[in-house]
Design a protein around this motif. Structure first.
Motif, PDB file in Angstrom:
ATOM      1  N   HIS A  76      10.849   2.003   3.498  1.00 28.20           N
ATOM      2  CA  HIS A  76      10.066   2.473   2.350  1.00 28.20           C
ATOM      3  C   HIS A  76      10.727   3.629   1.604  1.00 28.20           C
ATOM      4  O   HIS A  76      10.108   4.241   0.743  1.00 28.20           O
ATOM      5  CB  HIS A  76       8.665   2.896   2.810  1.00 28.20           C
ATOM      6  N   GLU A  77      11.981   3.904   1.923  1.00 33.96           N
ATOM      7  CA  GLU A  77      12.656   5.064   1.328  1.00 33.96           C
ATOM      8  C   GLU A  77      12.667   5.009  -0.196  1.00 33.96           C
ATOM      9  O   GLU A  77      12.364   5.996  -0.879  1.00 33.96           O
ATOM     10  CB  GLU A  77      14.089   5.156   1.859  1.00 33.96           C
ATOM     11  N   MET A  78      13.013   3.859  -0.760  1.00 29.34           N
ATOM     12  CA  MET A  78      13.091   3.751  -2.216  1.00 29.34           C
ATOM     13  C   MET A  78      11.720   3.936  -2.855  1.00 29.34           C
ATOM     14  O   MET A  78      11.575   4.622  -3.874  1.00 29.34           O
ATOM     15  CB  MET A  78      13.683   2.404  -2.626  1.00 29.34           C
ATOM     16  N   ILE A  79      10.706   3.331  -2.246  1.00 33.41           N
ATOM     17  CA  ILE A  79       9.348   3.448  -2.791  1.00 33.41           C
ATOM     18  C   ILE A  79       8.861   4.892  -2.738  1.00 33.41           C
ATOM     19  O   ILE A  79       8.271   5.399  -3.695  1.00 33.41           O
ATOM     20  CB  ILE A  79       8.386   2.531  -2.007  1.00 33.41           C
ATOM     21  N   LEU A  80       9.126   5.575  -1.630  1.00 36.38           N
ATOM     22  CA  LEU A  80       8.641   6.945  -1.467  1.00 36.38           C
ATOM     23  C   LEU A  80       9.395   7.940  -2.341  1.00 36.38           C
ATOM     24  O   LEU A  80       8.925   9.057  -2.546  1.00 36.38           O
ATOM     25  CB  LEU A  80       8.720   7.358   0.005  1.00 36.38           C
ATOM     26  N   ASN A  81      10.543   7.519  -2.860  1.00 35.96           N
ATOM     27  CA  ASN A  81      11.324   8.385  -3.754  1.00 35.96           C
ATOM     28  C   ASN A  81      11.369   7.829  -5.172  1.00 35.96           C
ATOM     29  O   ASN A  81      12.249   8.197  -5.956  1.00 35.96           O
ATOM     30  CB  ASN A  81      12.746   8.559  -3.214  1.00 35.96           C
ATOM     31  N   ILE A  82      10.423   6.974  -5.495  1.00 33.10           N
ATOM     32  CA  ILE A  82      10.441   6.277  -6.780  1.00 33.10           C
ATOM     33  C   ILE A  82      10.348   7.238  -7.967  1.00 33.10           C
ATOM     34  O   ILE A  82      10.858   6.967  -9.052  1.00 33.10           O
ATOM     35  CB  ILE A  82       9.295   5.227  -6.847  1.00 33.10           C
ATOM     36  N   LYS A  83       9.712   8.391  -7.776  1.00 34.06           N
ATOM     37  CA  LYS A  83       9.588   9.350  -8.878  1.00 34.06           C
ATOM     38  C   LYS A  83      10.940   9.864  -9.350  1.00 34.06           C
ATOM     39  O   LYS A  83      11.076  10.320 -10.488  1.00 34.06           O
ATOM     40  CB  LYS A  83       8.700  10.521  -8.449  1.00 34.06           C
TER      41      LYS A  83
ATOM     42  N   LEU B 101       0.810  -1.216   0.000  1.00 30.20           N
ATOM     43  CA  LEU B 101       0.000   0.000   0.000  1.00 30.20           C
ATOM     44  C   LEU B 101       0.845   1.267   0.000  1.00 30.20           C
ATOM     45  O   LEU B 101       0.339   2.341  -0.355  1.00 30.20           O
ATOM     46  CB  LEU B 101      -0.954  -0.010   1.197  1.00 30.20           C
ATOM     47  N   MET B 102       2.106   1.171   0.350  1.00 32.74           N
ATOM     48  CA  MET B 102       2.969   2.341   0.263  1.00 32.74           C
ATOM     49  C   MET B 102       3.394   2.623  -1.174  1.00 32.74           C
ATOM     50  O   MET B 102       3.871   3.722  -1.483  1.00 32.74           O
ATOM     51  CB  MET B 102       4.206   2.152   1.150  1.00 32.74           C
ATOM     52  N   GLN B 103       3.214   1.676  -2.060  1.00 35.95           N
ATOM     53  CA  GLN B 103       3.614   1.887  -3.457  1.00 35.95           C
ATOM     54  C   GLN B 103       2.731   2.920  -4.169  1.00 35.95           C
ATOM     55  O   GLN B 103       3.262   3.826  -4.814  1.00 35.95           O
ATOM     56  CB  GLN B 103       3.652   0.553  -4.202  1.00 35.95           C
ATOM     57  N   PRO B 104       1.407   2.857  -4.049  1.00 39.88           N
ATOM     58  CA  PRO B 104       0.597   3.945  -4.605  1.00 39.88           C
ATOM     59  C   PRO B 104       0.929   5.300  -3.973  1.00 39.88           C
ATOM     60  O   PRO B 104       0.967   6.319  -4.664  1.00 39.88           O
ATOM     61  CB  PRO B 104      -0.843   3.527  -4.285  1.00 39.88           C
ATOM     62  N   VAL B 105       1.182   5.292  -2.673  1.00 40.12           N
ATOM     63  CA  VAL B 105       1.538   6.535  -1.979  1.00 40.12           C
ATOM     64  C   VAL B 105       2.795   7.143  -2.596  1.00 40.12           C
ATOM     65  O   VAL B 105       2.879   8.356  -2.823  1.00 40.12           O
ATOM     66  CB  VAL B 105       1.762   6.276  -0.469  1.00 40.12           C
TER      67      VAL B 105
END
Length: 205
Positions: A174-181, A137-141
């Motif tokens: 979740h650092e990588m996911i939250l900075n995926i952009k 669920l952190m991936q959409p975020v």
């Protein structure tokens, strides 16, 4: 190295991540790896309870998860960042809307069937079920899809998971996911783009 390399094949016959190598022992599939780690390291009981009914509830969620939350939530990341990065062109907005509708249905079921009025999925303590759910669920975020908007029960659950894990560890994980952009700024090897673009497009069919 690359998951399709010869070396990766020695760790996982499936040549997919995640994969675990513990000495001479190798194991694939995230659920199997998590369960192996709880048993090997004799983790606190709440992660995978010894109580047969609570354990069955964790198993029930893990079984449901793959065809529901996991089948929709990660696609938001592929649609908004990864596929445009490798193909050089954005996907139609209708595709994201289709995925978000499927995810919304799964989130409704998650709240009504699994979370209900409990602090965590199987009661008052965090378990592997909560960890597996929150990672997806952190991936959409991470790509700007606020799935917690208008879902106060889901938001409160997320905060409880964060508190149970520890804020610093939660955001480190979740650092990588939250900075995926940030990946949209990197240059991809043209040959790699050519190889991966058709594979990625098939993932969303």
């Amino acid at each position: 190295g690359p998951s399709n390399s010869e070396g990766a094949g020695k760790v996982s016959l499936l040549k997919k991540v995640p994969a675990l190598k513990d000495g001479d022992f190798t194991l694939a599939e995230c659920t199997a790896i998590l369960l192996y780690l709880t048993r090997k390291y004799n983790t606190p009981d709440h992660w995978y309870p010894s109580d047969i009914q609570k354990r069955a509830q964790v198993d029930e969620y893990l079984s449901w998860h793959h065809a529901n939350i996991r089948s929709n939530a990660p696609k938001t990341m592929w649609i908004k960042v990864l596929i445009p990065l490798f193909t050089g062109q954005p996907l139609p907005s209708e595709k994201l809307q289709e995925v978000m509708e499927g995810l919304s249905t799964s989130l409704k079921q998650f709240e009504e069937r699994f979370l209900q009025d409990k602090a965590f999925i199987i009661g008052n303590e965090i378990s592997l079920a909560d960890l597996v759910a929150i990672v997806e669920l952190m991936q959409p975020v991470g790509v700007g899809c606020d799935i917690f908007e208008d879902r106060p029960r889901l938001m409160e659950w997320c905060r409880r998971v964060e508190d149970a894990v520890g804020r610093d560890l939660f955001f480190e994980a979740h650092e990588m996911i939250l900075n995926i952009k940030e990946l949209s700024k990197i240059q991809i090897d043209p040959q790699l783009k050519e190889q991966l673009a058709p594979v990625l497009m098939k993932m969303l069919k």
